[in-house]
Design an enzyme around this catalytic site. Structure first.
Site, PDB file in Angstrom:
ATOM      1  N   GLN A 222     -18.218  -5.372  42.663  1.00 54.20           N
ATOM      2  CA  GLN A 222     -18.401  -4.277  41.720  1.00 54.20           C
ATOM      3  C   GLN A 222     -17.060  -3.696  41.282  1.00 54.20           C
ATOM      4  O   GLN A 222     -17.022  -2.845  40.403  1.00 54.20           O
ATOM      5  CB  GLN A 222     -19.242  -3.159  42.361  1.00 54.20           C
ATOM      6  N   ARG A 369     -26.268   3.437  45.820  1.00 53.50           N
ATOM      7  CA  ARG A 369     -26.827   4.122  44.650  1.00 53.50           C
ATOM      8  C   ARG A 369     -26.589   5.617  44.763  1.00 53.50           C
ATOM      9  O   ARG A 369     -27.491   6.429  44.653  1.00 53.50           O
ATOM     10  CB  ARG A 369     -28.326   3.825  44.546  1.00 53.50           C
ATOM     11  N   CYS A 370     -25.317   5.961  44.971  1.00 50.27           N
ATOM     12  CA  CYS A 370     -25.023   7.316  45.418  1.00 50.27           C
ATOM     13  C   CYS A 370     -23.540   7.575  45.276  1.00 50.27           C
ATOM     14  O   CYS A 370     -22.730   6.673  45.383  1.00 50.27           O
ATOM     15  CB  CYS A 370     -25.455   7.396  46.873  1.00 50.27           C
ATOM     16  N   GLU A 739     -28.023   7.119  39.546  1.00 45.97           N
ATOM     17  CA  GLU A 739     -28.312   7.380  40.948  1.00 45.97           C
ATOM     18  C   GLU A 739     -29.152   8.607  41.210  1.00 45.97           C
ATOM     19  O   GLU A 739     -29.684   8.781  42.302  1.00 45.97           O
ATOM     20  CB  GLU A 739     -26.981   7.516  41.685  1.00 45.97           C
TER      21      GLU A 739
END
Lengths: 792, 164, 288
Positions: A222, A369-370, A739
């Site tokens: 990523q 996701r945070c 998120e």
């Protein structure tokens, strides 16, 4: 004069169909494992079957003897290259291949390179490792006990299993506020260990060219630029001879930010063999060894006034960090942005302490996701908010309304120093209550209770900090957390845009073009977007923590504006007026005094290459590095209605309502897709998805039979609503959305189930709310803890 | 001694290959035949990313030996597009934003195709049931369900109801 | 994900298959649907020397009602065939209820009932259904054929009563004599999950009186459990509330669950009891 219609050209606000879909729906995506290089060999990793053991011996002779095996790499061999250990993104070290001890089940012990993956696996099976088992530690309580065995005996000066301590806030002021409270609400809970678990596992293909010294690595990252820097440091290779390429990524969710031993091994093997080496992780390898998330224990309190106002907050968080501290987060913040908890409430003072513990579990602590430990923070926030409302006998919606930061308080400084800058919190809450029919539901619930049915409603409201972050505070390994964009407009007005971010499904190829379209009036279809190749993309920190739109997206705006500024000069030249007399409307410059006289952006582009004024550099391209002035603060309100079967503890979701204020929406279709995806994670987390350990440190959840992810069948339907409060400092007013639902959602589900149990006296059941835990709570009237080890 | 010769019809084309019996169908498709649209997402027959049609029925190709496909017809995602025209299932996924990272998508579409061939007018519930052997981590399924219903509507003969 | 080497034979007739099994005995493993065997081979939990793939043996894909009324299920009858069967109808409600709950829809396309019985996973659903229905397995070998009651067929976790050289070619379910009442209730957290608890109930009544009762349990012991005491109290009763409660209590007593991450021992026992009550005394489910 016809104006350019922004929606018509796929600009801001258009639910443009995704560009990237064209290849994905044809099966023509290009994921790491799809890449095949000439002469490529295959690597498989041998992992430790035990959680904590001294390695007595490793015998690789049988593996070497298998036809087709090209290399068997052990920690000892890696050590000769100074690569048995590597630095983590959190200033710790992590074993690449174990030399002294194994410290968690699934740790990398050796790897085998062969002509094909089947043979490589045969090779792994043939390696004989002798372990001397040591007691395993599977939670912070065990880790921090005085007589606990030392896990990190490799670290000089480390005498216990404390990984870090951290503190923020005003202790004295908080204590004073608590002293004058009418009521104090206390809540303890565990946010269980989880794994982001994208369907695609990690993998890499390292290709070291001995002739040129160039190392190319295709990998599931990523954040390819961070990886390039890390590889340069770890492998001591010159950075200009390293090229990292992130092709299509089959989901990331934070799992694909860190540097993993598998990547490093494939690189080392390629260097040793002078051939391309592919490593494709299997699912159990991914689940048991790569970046976990959460695993935090909270114990906190709210000081309350009788009228419902919160006077102060304090909490302590112990985090199970696993065997190595390899959180991928801004270096200054040992426990991420956990101190953003309660930012949506007007609370004058607070104090937080935190501690990390080494355990015999996989490392990671990734921002699943945070935005760096924010999910845990907001979960604790919304759970204790619900508990406090209950303690006060107040309606939980009303309790929130009383304490939420008012619209006229922005910009609002939180007790921990964050500056929230915009929002309409009460409006979101009211919209959500309205949409779900709150008042009617409360009546239905009472009636249902009389007939023996247990219904419950849960609310969760929160703002979270996205888009890390400004260079004053945010860096990883000293590199500031800006992001970048480079835009080249070709002579015919078509363009290529590259950014330092990296989409893993968020649709950058579609939305970035929409931002360019919004800024320049070039149809989005005329802009191609490229990311992920460090040889071509500008340096950026990558995509995680919802930072793409707030940071890279802003850079796209800014570079487009630079292009527009140059185009203005070209327009003035073409229109034969001075620059001050030129006005801009979408896609076109015109003469202020004669609006019919104008030139399009495309005409300006042609002029940039063929008809530029004297003294103006040819070409129409530029780049922008964007250092965000602040974080962005989206707000969300989630409401969930459940029904609990008191006989089995099974609970079903009857409705989910989401109100998201993520600022200006670039592509509403994509935004809504992000929200339904996040809500599903929230549901999963609350209902089934967790990773636990037995007393020996065996991971329960090492495959999809035990680590449960919901299917289309269980996943509820979602009703989405929106409020738009533009971000005051973002160029197009966007705040980020990937998120919010995963961060704020879990508490809504848990609060709903606990609401259905409100007459039992149960204050907490740790996630996931498995049927047996709910049943136990109902039958005993006691809280249910989920802390490992699980009994077997 | 370990290799054997098999002939499999893949997307309408007979492919003769020599392989070890232990090779999984998913690996043959991806490595041997270069059809990388079929993805592998787990080791336990759980995720369905590798779903293909074998003689018209949806099968997890990681849980079938390639030799077992000898003499059979296999359809993969690459076979959905005919003469560069998208299949309605593919169109539906794009129209309804039924995919994000795209990794589960081929398997999801093949399951959807098998459903629609058996049941051309599924309800939302039937779609959810039929797709419950395929995991998606991105979308939350809501748009996938819409995508399949979109495709069902499109596949229906003209006059029996258009697209929504 | 990469199986170890094995040899592979795909016989084209039953005789050929039996000859291979006779020749290779213990070394050979039969491959039918493969939805349990291939995952185990992939993870190298099982490394058979020889796989005898029976998928090319003709005439084993049936499920049919014989003239006697006995339901016969061939070794290659897939779960999906039973899920969408016209044969099960109202006569075999327990089977009809269980079929859609096996694994997931894609696995059901290949997995087989007979294979599932042979695999003898204590968390398998079909074994409970067959125990409740007093099913049998037909085994053939080069030496002959024998019929084994399911109660004797499953001999332990992942162990069955087949002798080396034998092939299970068919499962049989006796004809119901009365009005059948049957359900299969499975507590799973998601589609494809193993049962935390599964309860198969198959009762036949005549003029409102129970003439035959079958109750069997999944996931609560080292094997599927036939709750014989719970069955016995039902026979002769009119399925009154008190008898159902007693049967449920006895079924819970027969369960031997272990605490694990799916639930505590007490919880699983409680669910057995609840499910037996619900199955025998169907009422609108409280939570869908």
């Amino acid at each position: 004069m016809t104006r350019v219609d922004e929606i018509g050209i796929g600009g801001l606000g258009a639910s443009r169909r995704r560009v990237e879909d064209a290849r994905f729906i044809r099966g023509c995506g290009n994921y790491t494992d799809d890449i095949k290089l000439p002469g490529m060999l295959h690597m498989e990793v041998l992992r430790s079957p035990v959680a904590h053991a001294r390695i007595k011996s490793i015998d690789t002779s049988a593996a070497w003897a298998i036809p087709g095996v090209r290399l068997v790499l052990t920690g000892e061999m890696a050590a000769q290259r100074n690569l048995a250990w590597m630095p983590t993104l959190s200033y710790d070290t992590q074993a690449v291949l174990a030399t002294d001890k194994v410290r968690f089940q699934g740790q990398e012990v050796a790897c085998v390179v062969a002509d094909d993956p089947y043979t490589a696996k045969d090779g792994c099976e043939a390696i004989v490792v002798e372990y001397e088992q040591l007691p395993a530690i599977v939670n912070p309580t065990q880790a921090l006990a005085p007589d606990a065995p030392l896990i990190r005996d490799d670290k000089e000066g480390q005498t216990d299993n404390v990984c870090y301590r951290w503190e923020v806030g005003d202790k004295a002021g908080t204590d004073r506020a608590f002293a004058r409270a009418d009521k104090v609400t206390r809540l303890k809970l565990h946010y269980p260990r989880s794994h982001p678990s994208p369907i695609e596992c990690c993998g890499s293909i390292a290709n070291y060219d001995p002739a040129t010294g160039k190392l190319t690595v295709y990998m599931t990252s990523q954040a390819p630029h961070i990886i390039r820097a890390a590889v340069a440091l770890v492998a001591e290779l010159p950075e200009h001879l390293i090229r990292i390429v992130s092709p299509d990524i089959g989901g990331g969710f934070g799992n694909k930010v860190p540097v993993y031993p598998g990547y490093v091994c494939s690189i080392l093997c390629s260097i040793l063999l002078g051939k391309p080496v592919k490593w494709t992780e299997d699912k159990s390898g991914n689940l048991i060894s790569t970046g976990f998330a959460r695993d935090m224990y909270f114990d906190g309190e709210l000081a309350l006034r009788e009228d419902g106002r919160i006077l102060a907050l304090r909490f302590h968080a112990d985090t199970d960090q696993g065997a190595f501290f390899s959180d991928a987060q801004p270096s200054k913040f040992k426990i991420g942005l956990v101190h953003s908890a309660f930012a949506c409430y007007d609370i004058p003072v607070g104090h937080i302490t935190a501690r990390g513990a080494y355990t015999n579990k996989a490392p990671g602590g990734v921002a699943y996701r945070c935005s760096f430990r924010v999910t845990e923070a907001m979960f604790f926030q919304e759970r204790i908010i619900a508990a406090a409302a209950a303690d006060l006998g107040m309606d939980p919606a009303e309790f929130r309304r009383v304490n939420l930061v008012r619209d006229d308080q922005f910009p609002y400084r939180t007790p921990f120093g964050f500056l929230t800058d915009s929002g309409q919190y009460r409006r979101c809450l009211d919209l959500g209550l309205d949409a779900i029919g709150y008042e009617d539901f409360l009546k239905d619930k009472e009636e249902a209770r009389l007939r023996g049915r247990r219904l419950g409603i849960g609310i969760s409201t929160m703002t979270e900090p996205l888009g890390a972050g400004n260079s004053r505070e945010y860096d990883i390994l000293g590199i500031k957390m800006f992001d970048s964009a480079e835009l080249r407009v070709h002579p015919t007005g078509k363009a290529i845009l590259r950014t330092g971010a990296k989409s893993q499904g968020q649709g950058h190829e579609t939305t970035w073009a929409q931002i360019v379209s919004h800024e320049l009036g070039i149809p989005a279809a005329d802009v191609v977007v490229e990311e992920g190749d460090t040889d071509t993309a500008p340096f950026g920190m990558g995509t995680y923590a919802s930072r793409s739109t707030p940071v890279a997206g802003a850079a796209v705006s800014m570079v487009s504006r630079k292009i527009r500024a140059k185009a203005r000069k070209l327009a003035a030249h073409l229109l034969e007026v001075s620059e001050e007399d030129v006005e801009w409307e979408l896609g076109r410059f015109f003469v202020r005094s004669a609006p019919n006289r104008g030139v399009t952006i495309q005409e300006c582009a042609m002029a940039a290459y063929g008809n530029m004024p004297d003294g103006l550099e040819p070409g129409l391209e530029n780049n922008a590095y964007y250092d965000p002035p602040n974080l962005t603060w989206p707000f969300a309100c989630y409401l969930v209605i459940v029904e609990v079967d008191p006989e089995t503890g099974v609970w079903d979701v009857l409705r989910v309502v989401a109100v998201d204020d993520c600022g200006v929406r670039i592509n509403p279709m994509i935004v809504e897709g992000q929200i339904t995806g996040g809500l599903t994670e929230a549901y999963a987390m609350s209902n089934m998805q967790f990773m636990t350990f037995d007393a020996e440190g065996n991971c329960v959840g090492s495959n999809y039979l035990d680590y449960l992810l919901p299917t289309a069948w269980e996943t509820p339907g979602f009703e989405l609503h929106e409020v738009v409060t533009p971000c005051p400092h973002h160029p197009i007013g966007a705040k980020g959305v990937g998120e919010c639902a995963a961060v704020g959602g879990p508490a809504a589900f848990v609060n709903a189930v606990l609401d259905a149990l409100s007459d039992t006296g149960v204050r907490n059941i740790d996630m996931p709310l498995l049927p047996d835990r709910v049943w136990e709570a109902i039958t005993t009237g006691r809280d249910v803890s989920g802390a490992p080890p699980v009994k077997t | 001694m370990f290799k054997r010769q098999v002939t499999i019809t893949v997307n309408g084309e007979a492919r003769a290959v020599e392989l070890e019996p232990r090779v999984l169908l998913a690996h043959l498709l991806r490595e041997g035949l270069g059809l990388t649209g079929t993805h592998i997402g787990c080791d336990t027959t759980s995720c369905g990313a590798c779903t293909v049609l074998v003689d018209g029925s949806a099968v997890k190709s990681c849980t079938m030996l390639a030799v077992q496909a000898d003499g059979h017809e296999v359809r993969t995602v690459e076979g959905l597009t005919r003469a560069s025209e998208l299949h309605p299932v593919q169109e539906g996924f794009q129209e309804e934003h039924g995919l994000q990272c795209g990794f589960c998508t081929p398997g999801m579409m093949m399951s959807a195709l098998a459903l629609l061939e058996r049941n051309p007018e599924p309800t939302e519930e039937e779609v959810r049931w039929a797709l419950s052997g395929n995991l998606c981590r991105c979308t939350g399924y809501q748009n996938i369900v819409k995508a399949v219903l979109w495709a069902a509507a499109k596949l229906r003969p003209a006059g029996t109801g258009g697209v929504r | 994900m990469y199986p170890a080497r094995f040899r592979y034979e795909a016989p084209r007739s039953l005789d050929e298959a039996l000859a291979l099994l006779a020749e290779h005995g213990d070394e050979a493993k039969v491959l039918a649907g493969g939805q349990s065997l291939i995952p185990m081979v992939k993870l190298r939990f099982a490394s058979p020397e020889l796989l005898v793939d029976i998928n090319n043996v003709p005439g084993l894909g049936y499920h049919r009602e014989a003239a006697s009324g006995v339901l016969e299920i061939g070794a290659l009858c897939r779960h999906v065939d039973l899920e969408f069967s016209d044969v099960l109808g109202d006569l075999r409600p327990t089977m009809a209820a269980a079929a859609p709950l096996i694994a997931d829809p894609i696995v059901r396309n290949r997995g087989t009932l007979v294979g599932s019985l042979c695999h003898a996973d204590p968390q398998g659903d079909w074994a409970s259904v067959m125990l409740a229905l007093d099913g049998e397995v037909v085994a053939v070998s080069a030496a002959g054929r024998r019929v084994i009651p399911v109660t004797e067929f499953v001999t332990g976790p992942f162990q069955n009563a087949l002798r080396p050289g034998e092939l299970a070619v068919e499962a049989r379910v006796p004809v119901p004599r009365g009005v059948p009442l049957g359900r299969y209730l499975k507590l799973e957290r998601r589609v494809g999950d193993f049962a935390t608890v599964g309860v198969a109930v198959a009762v036949e009544t005549s003029d409102g009186t129970v003439t035959r009762a079958g109750i069997a349990l999944t996931g609560v012991g080292a094997n599927n459990i036939k709750a014989v005491d719970a069955e016995r109290v039902l026979v002769g009763s009119t399925l009154d509330r008190a008898t159902i409660a007693e049967s449920a209590r006895l079924a819970a007593e027969a369960a031997k669950p272990r605490t694990d991450h799916r639930g505590s021992e007490a919880y699983k026992r409680h669910v057995v009891r609840t499910f037996v009550e619900r199955a025998l005394h169907p009422r609108p489910a409280v939570a869908a």
